[in-house]
Write an enzyme that holds these catalytic residues in place. Structure first.
Site, mmCIF file in Angstrom:
data_model
loop_
_atom_site.group_PDB
_atom_site.id
_atom_site.type_symbol
_atom_site.label_atom_id
_atom_site.label_comp_id
_atom_site.label_asym_id
_atom_site.label_seq_id
_atom_site.Cartn_x
_atom_site.Cartn_y
_atom_site.Cartn_z
ATOM 1 N N HIS A 235 38.992 36.748 40.700
ATOM 2 C CA HIS A 235 37.622 36.979 40.388
ATOM 3 C C HIS A 235 37.846 37.047 38.756
ATOM 4 O O HIS A 235 38.853 37.991 38.239
ATOM 5 C CB HIS A 235 37.321 38.267 40.568
ATOM 6 C CG HIS A 235 35.731 38.636 40.292
ATOM 7 N ND1 HIS A 235 34.604 38.401 41.042
ATOM 8 C CD2 HIS A 235 35.305 39.002 38.931
ATOM 9 C CE1 HIS A 235 33.671 38.711 40.457
ATOM 10 N NE2 HIS A 235 33.875 38.972 39.103
ATOM 11 N N CYS A 236 37.079 36.097 38.236
ATOM 12 C CA CYS A 236 37.231 35.965 36.737
ATOM 13 C C CYS A 236 36.142 36.549 35.918
ATOM 14 O O CYS A 236 34.868 36.453 36.144
ATOM 15 C CB CYS A 236 37.434 34.232 36.330
ATOM 16 S SG CYS A 236 37.378 34.179 34.708
#
Length: 297
Positions: free
Chosen positions: A144-145
């Site tokens: 998850h960025c």
């Protein structure tokens, strides 16, 4: 106890719009420093300087378009979710539909069973993981960025890689084009422009150099992951696995992410033909080595 980076990301969920504004802010400062302040005015000067300025501006704008196209493709493309009621094509007589109770990458063939997410209450396809930030399972989840305010998974991983690639090229170009102004800032010579434009050029140089160096590290890491046909999560979890069933060779591994149509390799898009013939791009089915001792999860 190991530090859970995803729990840290959960605390940053509310900063999503701020991160997008930060990216656009860096782009805006860079555009002002390169186009408005320095190289745009040189176009009317004529001579070699005008030709150099024109070349820099053309490359700058081309890379900027590709950077923003790739970035917003990552932001707005769903990384892939498990279809409602999905079930694997397995032999239920062998008990393969029982939930996993062991590690996700067991070495014992007899214990290899279908994975089940207790948080989402559904079966998990191969290479699927639950994201604690998004609160759902993501197909072929990489991470998850917070920079793109989205998960990076099967359907937008290529776009993420292109975003890193074009960001590195763009920030490197800006750093090199503003390097003479950065040197002049610390020299005894006359600094062109007003103090405000000089400060903007200095800030743009520092920001772009920092981004270029940091993005280069991420780009090298993800290139190595692509060549091995693995993700960030899988690279961590398969440390004790002697062989990796999805490693099909560098060429085929590359095609699993970028497709087989070379015209689309550097575009944040896929050809219709690739989407039809390559099930791995959809995130539900992944080719593996024809090894009798190993079968897909």
């Amino acid at each position: 106890m190991a530090w859970n980076v995803f729990k840290f990301c959960t605390a940053l969920r509310g900063l999503g719009s701020i991160m997008i504004l930060l990216v656009l802010g860096v782009v805006g400062v860079s555009y002002y420093a390169v186009v408005i302040t320095n190289y745009g005015p040189r176009l009317a000067a004529g001579g070699l300087g005008s030709l150099i300025a024109f070349s820099i501006l053309i490359i700058f704008h081309c890379l900027l378009v590709m950077l923003l196209w790739s970035y917003f493709s990552v932001v707005f493309t769903d990384p892939g979710c498990v279809p409602l009621g999905w079930r694997p094509a397995v032999d239920e007589e062998k008990g393969d539909t029982d939930p996993l109770t062991m590690t996700e990458f067991p070495d014992d063939k007899e214990n290899r069973k279908i994975r089940y997410c207790r948080k989402c209450n559904h079966l998990k396809p191969p290479r699927c993981h639950h994201c604690s930030v998004c609160g759902r399972c993501v197909l072929k989840m990489d991470h998850h960025c917070v920079w793109v305010v989205n998960c990076v998974g099967a359907l937008n991983y290529k776009y993420f890689l292109l975003f890193l690639f074009y960001t590195f090229l763009e920030t490197t170009l800006v750093s090199l084009s503003l390097l003479p102004h950065f040197i002049a800032f610390f020299s005894d010579g006359e600094i062109p422009g007003t103090p405000g434009t000089a400060a903007t050029s200095f800030l743009a140089f520092v920001l772009n150099l920092a981004f270029a160096l940091s993005v280069l590290g991420f780009l090298i890491m993800h290139i190595s992951l692509v060549t091995a046909n693995t993700t960030t999560i899988e690279a961590y979890e398969k440390r004790t696995t002697a062989k990796w069933r999805y490693d099909l060779g560098k060429k085929r591994n590359f095609e699993q992410v970028f497709g087989m149509d070379k015209k689309y390799w550097f575009l944040p898009a896929y050809s219709e033909q690739d989407l039809r013939r390559m099930l791995a791009l959809q995130g539900l089915e992944h080719p593996s080595k024809p090894d009798s001792n190993m079968q897909q999860l």
